[in-house]
Design a protein around this motif. Structure first.
Motif, PDB file in Angstrom:
ATOM      1  N   GLY A   1     -25.172  14.559 -24.894  1.00  0.00           N
ATOM      2  CA  GLY A   1     -26.282  14.819 -23.976  1.00  0.00           C
ATOM      3  C   GLY A   1     -26.351  13.785 -22.863  1.00  0.00           C
ATOM      4  N   THR A   2     -27.515  13.686 -22.254  1.00  0.00           N
ATOM      5  CA  THR A   2     -27.720  12.753 -21.137  1.00  0.00           C
ATOM      6  C   THR A   2     -29.016  11.974 -21.322  1.00  0.00           C
ATOM      7  OG1 THR A   2     -28.767  14.532 -19.856  1.00  0.00           O
ATOM      8  CG2 THR A   2     -26.407  14.172 -19.496  1.00  0.00           C
TER       9      THR A   2
ATOM     10  N   PRO B   1     -18.354  17.180 -22.095  1.00  0.00           N
ATOM     11  CA  PRO B   1     -19.416  18.044 -21.574  1.00  0.00           C
ATOM     12  C   PRO B   1     -20.655  18.021 -22.461  1.00  0.00           C
ATOM     13  CG  PRO B   1     -17.299  19.189 -21.618  1.00  0.00           C
ATOM     14  CD  PRO B   1     -17.124  17.933 -22.412  1.00  0.00           C
ATOM     15  N   VAL B   2     -21.817  18.241 -21.835  1.00  0.00           N
ATOM     16  CA  VAL B   2     -23.054  18.380 -22.590  1.00  0.00           C
ATOM     17  C   VAL B   2     -22.899  19.512 -23.602  1.00  0.00           C
ATOM     18  CG1 VAL B   2     -25.488  19.049 -22.433  1.00  0.00           C
ATOM     19  CG2 VAL B   2     -24.518  17.457 -20.772  1.00  0.00           C
ATOM     20  N   GLY B   3     -23.340  19.270 -24.824  1.00  0.00           N
ATOM     21  CA  GLY B   3     -23.252  20.280 -25.870  1.00  0.00           C
ATOM     22  C   GLY B   3     -22.044  20.142 -26.775  1.00  0.00           C
TER      23      GLY B   3
ATOM     24  N   HIS C   1     -21.566  11.758 -21.390  1.00  0.00           N
ATOM     25  CA  HIS C   1     -20.633  11.046 -22.267  1.00  0.00           C
ATOM     26  C   HIS C   1     -21.321  10.678 -23.578  1.00  0.00           C
ATOM     27  CE1 HIS C   1     -22.700   7.716 -20.106  1.00  0.00           C
ATOM     28  NE2 HIS C   1     -22.624   7.115 -21.287  1.00  0.00           N
ATOM     29  N   LEU C   2     -20.493  10.367 -24.554  1.00  0.00           N
ATOM     30  CA  LEU C   2     -20.969   9.826 -25.820  1.00  0.00           C
ATOM     31  C   LEU C   2     -20.783   8.316 -25.791  1.00  0.00           C
ATOM     32  CD1 LEU C   2     -21.812  10.000 -28.863  1.00  0.00           C
ATOM     33  CD2 LEU C   2     -19.347  10.166 -29.356  1.00  0.00           C
ATOM     34  N   HIS C   3     -21.861   7.581 -26.056  1.00  0.00           N
ATOM     35  CA  HIS C   3     -21.742   6.131 -26.239  1.00  0.00           C
ATOM     36  C   HIS C   3     -21.531   5.896 -27.728  1.00  0.00           C
ATOM     37  CE1 HIS C   3     -22.450   1.827 -25.730  1.00  0.00           C
ATOM     38  NE2 HIS C   3     -23.204   1.898 -26.823  1.00  0.00           N
TER      39      HIS C   3
END
Length: 285
Positions: free
Chosen positions: A254-255, A192-194, A265-267
């Motif tokens: 974030g996005t 999730p974001v955050g 997602h995290l890249h």
């Protein structure tokens, strides 16, 4: 970068799986010969030559052919000094990758596993033919050196507070936004974001800020020439030059940037340092 449409993959894949189970010197069946005619010629049969003009650099020539410098250096050992000779000719492959000599009786699947590429893409890049002595491996960066130790023995942490589903893995993958096959230099971890993003090992912040398609990015340099990258962040919590410990918060999911998945997602990337720069390797999470 080689880009193949999803429809092309669907056409090639069944044939690829058939040949992957045969020995390298096996003669193709009639069905294989028929289907092979729909494949492009092998990449190694499409090499061209470029005559070096005054003022040209390796980087400029690579850009002219939509390649990276490492590809040209790998195909042309004379370039490994970093010098160009005006009037000399250099070999130009059709797209990024390396030429490798393979041991006898190797299958496409064994080669694909060794170089961490998609077997079906490897098969098509080589003309949908049986394995020969020399093959072209697309999307792999040539490097004069390999890591002396594995990333898993050095980077023992996890970049998120808990294990997360993988939206897209490392290597050749189908981009869900375009339907094309692309080389993915890291892993995308759904969160999730955050959600806090944390360092997988102690190190020094080499970069912290906005960086093009990465969006908000944090880069951490670790011991023994390793580097990790954390992209698409919502918030960055560290500054360049700062020393961080394993588990320290670097920012939040974030996005930002150009993402392959609509879901947050995290890249995450792992790279090692070579004379050609930071080369991506498969994260072991």
């Amino acid at each position: 970068m080689i880009t193949l449409s999803y429809s092309t993959l669907l056409t090639v894949l069944p044939l690829g799986l058939l040949l992957l189970t045969t020995a390298a010197n096996s003669a193709p069946s009639n069905n294989v010969s028929t289907a092979t005619s729909s494949c492009p010629p092998p990449a190694l049969s499409r090499l061209t030559r470029h005559k070096v003009a005054p003022g040209e650099t390796i980087e400029a020539i690579a850009q002219k052919y939509n390649l990276i410098s490492a590809t040209l250096i790998g195909f042309n050992p004379t370039l490994r000094t970093g010098q160009l000779t005006v009037g000399s000719e250099i070999v130009i492959p059709p797209f990024n990758g390396i030429r490798v000599e393979v041991p006898p009786n190797q299958s496409w699947q064994q080669i694909a596993t060794k170089y961490k590429v998609r077997a079906d893409v490897l098969f098509e890049a080589n003309g949908c033919q049986p394995v020969s002595q020399f093959v072209f491996v697309p999307g792999v960066n040539w490097s004069p050196e390999a890591p002396s130790t594995s990333a898993s023995s050095l980077l023992t942490g996890y970049p998120l507070p808990t294990k997360a589903p993988v939206a897209m893995g490392y290597g050749w993958q189908i981009n869900p936004n375009t339907g094309q096959v692309v080389f993915h230099s890291g892993v995308d971890l759904l969160a999730p974001v955050g959600t806090n993003v944390q360092a997988v090992a102690a190190g020094t912040i080499a970069f912290a800020g906005e960086q093009g398609s990465y969006g908000n990015l944090v880069v951490v340099n670790h011991a023994e020439g390793r580097q990790t990258r954390y992209a698409h962040l919502q918030k960055v919590s560290v500054t360049t030059g700062q020393i961080v410990e394993q588990g320290q918060v670097l920012g939040t999911v974030g996005t930002t940037g150009e993402r392959t998945s609509a879901e947050p997602h995290l890249h995450f990337e792992v790279r090692y340092n070579s004379s050609l720069g930071w080369v991506a390797e498969e994260p072991t999470l």
